[in-house]
Write an enzyme that holds these catalytic residues in place. Sequence first.
Site, PDB file in Angstrom:
ATOM      1  N   ASN A   1       0.866  -1.193   0.000  1.00  0.00           N
ATOM      2  CA  ASN A   1       0.000   0.000   0.000  1.00  0.00           C
ATOM      3  C   ASN A   1       0.898   1.237   0.000  1.00  0.00           C
ATOM      4  O   ASN A   1       2.106   1.121   0.209  1.00  0.00           O
ATOM      5  CB  ASN A   1      -0.939  -0.044   1.213  1.00  0.00           C
ATOM      6  CG  ASN A   1      -0.145  -0.066   2.510  1.00  0.00           C
ATOM      7  OD1 ASN A   1       0.542   0.897   2.845  1.00  0.00           O
ATOM      8  ND2 ASN A   1      -0.216  -1.187   3.226  1.00  0.00           N
TER       9      ASN A   1
ATOM     10  N   LYS B   1      11.004 -16.111 -10.103  1.00  0.00           N
ATOM     11  CA  LYS B   1      10.052 -15.220 -10.759  1.00  0.00           C
ATOM     12  C   LYS B   1       9.052 -16.045 -11.591  1.00  0.00           C
ATOM     13  O   LYS B   1       9.476 -16.906 -12.373  1.00  0.00           O
ATOM     14  CB  LYS B   1      10.814 -14.248 -11.674  1.00  0.00           C
ATOM     15  CG  LYS B   1       9.916 -13.230 -12.333  1.00  0.00           C
ATOM     16  CD  LYS B   1      10.680 -12.355 -13.303  1.00  0.00           C
ATOM     17  CE  LYS B   1       9.687 -11.527 -14.099  1.00  0.00           C
ATOM     18  NZ  LYS B   1      10.287 -10.915 -15.266  1.00  0.00           N
TER      19      LYS B   1
ATOM     20  N   PHE C   1      -3.841   3.324  14.696  1.00  0.00           N
ATOM     21  CA  PHE C   1      -4.262   4.267  13.660  1.00  0.00           C
ATOM     22  C   PHE C   1      -5.334   3.586  12.822  1.00  0.00           C
ATOM     23  O   PHE C   1      -5.261   2.367  12.623  1.00  0.00           O
ATOM     24  CB  PHE C   1      -3.072   4.681  12.779  1.00  0.00           C
ATOM     25  CG  PHE C   1      -2.363   5.902  13.299  1.00  0.00           C
ATOM     26  CD1 PHE C   1      -1.589   5.830  14.443  1.00  0.00           C
ATOM     27  CD2 PHE C   1      -2.493   7.122  12.656  1.00  0.00           C
ATOM     28  CE1 PHE C   1      -0.957   6.962  14.951  1.00  0.00           C
ATOM     29  CE2 PHE C   1      -1.862   8.254  13.147  1.00  0.00           C
ATOM     30  CZ  PHE C   1      -1.092   8.184  14.292  1.00  0.00           C
TER      31      PHE C   1
ATOM     32  N   LYS D   1     -12.663  -0.404  15.819  1.00  0.00           N
ATOM     33  CA  LYS D   1     -11.279  -0.889  15.975  1.00  0.00           C
ATOM     34  C   LYS D   1     -10.763  -0.613  17.382  1.00  0.00           C
ATOM     35  O   LYS D   1     -10.066  -1.451  17.972  1.00  0.00           O
ATOM     36  CB  LYS D   1     -10.357  -0.228  14.934  1.00  0.00           C
ATOM     37  CG  LYS D   1     -10.606  -0.727  13.518  1.00  0.00           C
ATOM     38  CD  LYS D   1      -9.814   0.046  12.468  1.00  0.00           C
ATOM     39  CE  LYS D   1     -10.307  -0.312  11.068  1.00  0.00           C
ATOM     40  NZ  LYS D   1      -9.655   0.441  10.003  1.00  0.00           N
TER      41      LYS D   1
ATOM     42  N   LYS E   1      -9.739  -3.937  19.375  1.00  0.00           N
ATOM     43  CA  LYS E   1      -8.305  -4.147  19.573  1.00  0.00           C
ATOM     44  C   LYS E   1      -7.860  -3.732  20.979  1.00  0.00           C
ATOM     45  O   LYS E   1      -6.665  -3.703  21.267  1.00  0.00           O
ATOM     46  CB  LYS E   1      -7.515  -3.403  18.489  1.00  0.00           C
ATOM     47  CG  LYS E   1      -7.930  -3.837  17.070  1.00  0.00           C
ATOM     48  CD  LYS E   1      -7.029  -3.321  15.971  1.00  0.00           C
ATOM     49  CE  LYS E   1      -7.671  -3.587  14.598  1.00  0.00           C
ATOM     50  NZ  LYS E   1      -6.716  -3.709  13.514  1.00  0.00           N
TER      51      LYS E   1
END
Length: 400
Positions: free
Chosen positions: A211, A290, A325, A339, A343
Amino acid sequence: MKTAIHGKNIVLGVCGGIAAYKSVELLRLLKKQEANVRVIMTQNAREFVGPMTFEALSGLPVCSDIFERGADASIRHIEWAEEADAVVIAPATANIIGKFANGIADDALSTFMLAVTSRQILCPSMNANMYLSNAVQRNLEILRSDGYFIVEPGSGDLACGTTGPGRLPEPEEIADRILYSFTKKDMNGKKILVTAGPTREHSDPVRFISNPSSGKMGYAIAKAAEHRGGEVILVTGPTNLAPPSHITVVSVKSAKEMAQAVFDNMENSHIVIKTAAVADYRPKEMADQKVKKGTDDEKVLHLEKNQDILKELGRRKQDQILVGFAAETEKLEKHAGKKLAEKNLDIIAGNLVSRPDSGFGTDTNQVTLFYRNGTKEALPVMEKDAVAHILLDRVAGLKS
Ligand code: CTP
């Protein structure tokens, strides 16, 4: 952003060494943070860099004459010594170190220094053998016990052809230590574990799922915590950021590696801040070589779930403070709140990553802090460094 040196009066003392050119950049960095910088040069320093360069950048006359008089006819170096919030000597030669350690005042800089009552930061720079000599080491020891803050020189190839300690640290590092010296130390004795950046989940040696996390928010938190006196471990996924100094950096690639590094360090930590954008899934198979293109027009990649590291931390939590976060594109309050509860967190910092001034890769962030007690606090868009300090203020508040 307003840092701790914003508006402070800083005197930059420049001595005659090859590294004097670096103090030009240091001056620029201090001015960028809007410090008022006055420069005192030794006569020898003028052989290396012209005073006009410092005058242009500081916007103030440079002092190198002991008999120079200020606007009100007071002796300029005494006037400056009284007004200074900090004095930085970069580069500090063996000669000036010897003078400071022994109270010798025979030029503008050494005379000025005797009159200074604020913090004194010294950046030695010289040939490695000179630096390691008994006399210089003895003098540095005296200055340390007198309360000077010594920025240790770097090691490597020196301009004089020798190798060893004596290189003036880069201006960014010196500016960082100046900021450190101005920052309140409310995290002294605290062990702080921070994660940052993305993870990479490989399907073969040259392909991975990831990401766009840049790591900037996590690095800003790690640096701010170190500036506040914390002992910081930064577990980081791959980023383009320079490893911060005075911080233990553990580099990882995948979520699995990040989990291991975090679990290894969790028990000893007082505070854990999980800024990293961890990939939720990884390819089920990891090819050794690969994978070739083949003839298929479509291909299916099978994924399996990564462990939720933060959730596991929440399960293991004893008296640590846990901060997460939440990167969202919609329904921030609903998703972040879920969350926080699931958590077992003390705080979750939620941000909408779809905004152009917030989230992945930007220097700014717009964060809303959600607390365990159900309250929330929306912060305005601000530099990630500023967000880091506010978050640490809130964490410090939870402790008390
Ligand atoms: N996190 C983690 N391990 C994971 C996934 C997330 O430790 N496998 C942590 C992140 O570091 C962050 C918090 O959990 O502090 C929230 O991460 P985020 O990606 O926003 O949410 P997810 O829990 O992954 O949920 P979703 O992807 O559904 O939004």
